[in-house]
Write a protein that holds these residues in place. Structure first.
Motif, short mmCIF file in Angstrom:
data_model
loop_
_atom_site.label_atom_id
_atom_site.label_comp_id
_atom_site.label_asym_id
_atom_site.label_seq_id
_atom_site.Cartn_x
_atom_site.Cartn_y
_atom_site.Cartn_z
N LEU A 47 0.81 -1.22 0.00
CA LEU A 47 0.00 0.00 0.00
C LEU A 47 0.84 1.27 0.00
O LEU A 47 0.33 2.36 0.25
CB LEU A 47 -0.93 0.00 1.22
N LEU A 48 2.14 1.14 -0.26
CA LEU A 48 3.01 2.31 -0.22
C LEU A 48 2.76 3.26 -1.39
O LEU A 48 2.93 4.46 -1.26
CB LEU A 48 4.48 1.87 -0.21
N LYS A 49 2.37 2.71 -2.54
CA LYS A 49 2.09 3.55 -3.70
C LYS A 49 0.58 3.73 -3.81
O LYS A 49 -0.15 2.76 -3.95
CB LYS A 49 2.64 2.92 -4.98
N THR A 208 0.29 16.86 0.13
CA THR A 208 1.22 16.49 1.20
C THR A 208 0.53 15.61 2.24
O THR A 208 1.12 14.65 2.75
CB THR A 208 1.80 17.75 1.87
N MET A 209 -0.72 15.92 2.57
CA MET A 209 -1.46 15.07 3.50
C MET A 209 -1.57 13.65 2.96
O MET A 209 -1.42 12.67 3.70
CB MET A 209 -2.86 15.63 3.76
N SER A 215 2.82 7.34 3.15
CA SER A 215 4.24 7.24 3.47
C SER A 215 4.42 7.85 4.85
O SER A 215 4.80 9.02 4.98
CB SER A 215 5.09 8.00 2.43
N PRO A 216 4.13 7.08 5.92
CA PRO A 216 4.07 7.64 7.27
C PRO A 216 5.33 8.35 7.71
O PRO A 216 5.28 9.23 8.57
CB PRO A 216 3.80 6.40 8.14
N ARG A 224 10.36 15.52 5.68
CA ARG A 224 9.78 16.33 4.59
C ARG A 224 10.78 17.36 4.09
O ARG A 224 10.83 17.66 2.89
CB ARG A 224 8.49 17.02 5.07
N GLN A 225 11.57 17.91 5.00
CA GLN A 225 12.60 18.86 4.59
C GLN A 225 13.64 18.18 3.70
O GLN A 225 14.07 18.74 2.69
CB GLN A 225 13.27 19.47 5.82
N LEU A 226 14.03 16.95 4.07
CA LEU A 226 15.02 16.21 3.28
C LEU A 226 14.49 15.89 1.88
O LEU A 226 15.24 15.85 0.92
CB LEU A 226 15.41 14.93 4.00
N TYR A 227 13.16 15.68 1.80
CA TYR A 227 12.54 15.38 0.51
C TYR A 227 12.19 16.66 -0.28
O TYR A 227 11.68 16.59 -1.39
CB TYR A 227 11.26 14.56 0.70
#
Length: 495
Positions: A47-49, A208-209, A215-216, A224-227
């Protein structure tokens, strides 16, 4: 003597054994089939995608039946597409709370009606119900009609210009209506709305939500900053909050200047009036008003835009039903151009009702909703769902079940909702706005707004597309989305 590495390995093996034993115990106790999945992961890797979620749900439901039990990591997880089980769950006082997946909504939109836990949810819902009462909805009809005048002008400009993605245009339109009907008509013309910045902000927050739901690890601000996702997300949330805060402050300042007689003339049940009145009485705090305002605007525009957009897409793919809808609307409104739609007119659009219902059956606005059990829940089939289980109610596959809707369940046919076809269906076989204790507060609002909009569009234009129904690929995105959006061509009607 065992080294620390061996102790760690031994403890890890024991943990895996206990986890696996716990999983097996749940499966034997519940007597609901389902895949055990992998150690530690369960079926989480499937369920990741988000584009795979509905496909995977459909696959497992086909393998195991209309309900299945599995695991998301260490979390027990039940997927349900059986109408009686769904009724038991949605009417149970122990299944009122939303699932843990909605923590992302709290971060993005605020802790409001959408995700509040009981008993706070029950209190807020009772207090805010008047904002969507029948009298209030009737007061919105002038706004619904006025805003469609501008929409017709936008559609006129697209006639003869080839196939277009109409969803952004309809989202902008419904956001304008949502802000006016919930926050006051004087927001019309605000720059953040007219330049579509508010729409862009809401779309960023929604995106983003959704990322955080599936993607917990993205729930962490640092990750999120790294991404590279945090800056825009934070700015969008801030701009939305500032917009809503200014509206609240302006409303409170105006109230302070007006006389008691002026205040009596206001409809206190308009959402912002109701919320600020609760603030002044000390029932709500400032954050309650902001959060509820944000959530209500978000829900009002997103679901209505999708209902209108998806109905037009399906009518473009099935012109025989588009023609029948046009003939009904033509009988009510013989002249082209802009016209006023009354509530009596809305009630007479019987075939358009079938169109909208079938659209929301085939393309459920919210394909999956989540609940969690706060206590053990006894179902009518004798199964007991233990406390702490996460439940995914698969509306998408419920609405497409051949055992309920027949062999043509997966195609578009408004006849599914003719009285002789629909009246024998289980009352929870069709739940586009959910049902039970925690149904959608704005479902009547969405339907009235959608019917007025569709009536004016179908009366003035016909719609075609080269995209085939069988090529649609649906994506779970909190609300239903497409992997590839069908494009629509607009044609002006000559009679």
């Amino acid at each position: 003597m065992l080294t620390w590495q061996l102790w760690f390995a031994l403890l890890f093996v024991i943990w895996i054994y206990l986890l696996w034993t716990r999983r097996s115990y749940y499966l034997l106790t519940l007597k609901i089939p389902g895949p055990l999945g992998y150690p530690i992961l369960g079926m989480a890797h499937k369920l990741l995608k988000r584009e795979n979620v509905l496909k995977e749900f459909g696959y497992y439901l086909q393998q195991h039946g209309s309900a299945l039990f599995s695991w998301l990591g260490p979390i027990p997880f039940l997927i349900v597409a059986d109408p009686q089980m769904i009724q038991d769950i949605l009417t149970s006082p122990h299944c009122v709370n939303k699932g843990i997946i909605y923590k992302a909504v709290d971060d993005g939109a605020g802790v409001g009606l959408f995700s509040l836990k009981d008993p706070r949810w029950s209190v807020h819902r009772k207090l805010l119900n008047p904002a969507f009462g029948h009298k209030v909805l009737l007061s919105f009809l002038p706004t619904f009609n006025d805003e469609t005048t501008t929409l017709l002008q936008s559609f006129d400009a697209l006639v003869g210009d080839g196939e277009k993605d109409l969803i952004p245009l309809l989202q902008s339109f419904t956001l304008g209506i949502a802000t006016q009907t919930t926050m006051g008509s004087d927001v019309k013309g605000a720059e953040i709305i007219t330049n579509n910045k508010l729409l862009e902000d809401y779309q960023c927050v929604l995106e983003t939500m959704t990322d955080m739901c599936f993607s917990p690890w993205l729930s962490s601000k640092l990750i999120r900053q790294l991404y590279g996702k945090e800056k825009r997300y934070a700015n969008s949330k801030l701009e939305i909050r500032e917009f809503i805060r200014k509206l609240i402050e302006r409303k409170l300042a105006r109230d302070a200047q007006e006389t008691e007689l002026d205040n009596q003339k206001q409809d206190k049940n308009i959402f912002l009036n109701l919320a600020t009145d609760l603030l002044k009485r000390g029932v709500f705090n400032w954050k309650n008003v902001e959060d509820e305002s944000n959530v209500i605007v978000f829900g009002a525009f997103e679901t209505t835009a999708n209902t209108v957009s998806y109905s037009l897409i399906l009518l473009s793919m099935f012109p025989q039903y588009q023609q029948k809808a046009f003939e009904e609307i033509l009988s009510l409104f013989p002249d082209r151009g802009d016209f006023e739609v009354t509530y009596a007119d809305v009630q007479q659009m019987v075939y358009l009702d079938l169109i909208i219902n079938e659209s929301m059956r085939v393309m459920a606005p919210v394909p999956v909703v989540s609940r969690q059990t706060s206590e053990d829940v006894l179902l009518t089939n004798g199964i007991v769902i233990p406390k702490g289980v996460q439940i995914a109610i698969d509306i998408f596959h419920l609405h497409r079940s051949k055992s309920i809707w027949g062999e043509d369940a997966e195609t578009f046919n408004p006849d599914h909702f003719l009285p002789h076809n629909f009246q024998e269906k289980h009352p929870y076989a069709y739940i586009p706005f959910t049902k039970g204790i925690r149904n959608c507060i704005g479902w009547r609002y969405a339907l009235i707004s959608a019917k007025i909009t569709l009536a004016k569009l179908i009366r003035n234009y016909s719609f075609t597309t080269s995209f085939k129904f069988e090529d649609l690929y649906f994506v779970e995105d909190i609300t239903l989305k497409f992997k590839t959006v069908p494009l629509i061509e607009i044609h002006r009607r000559t009679c």
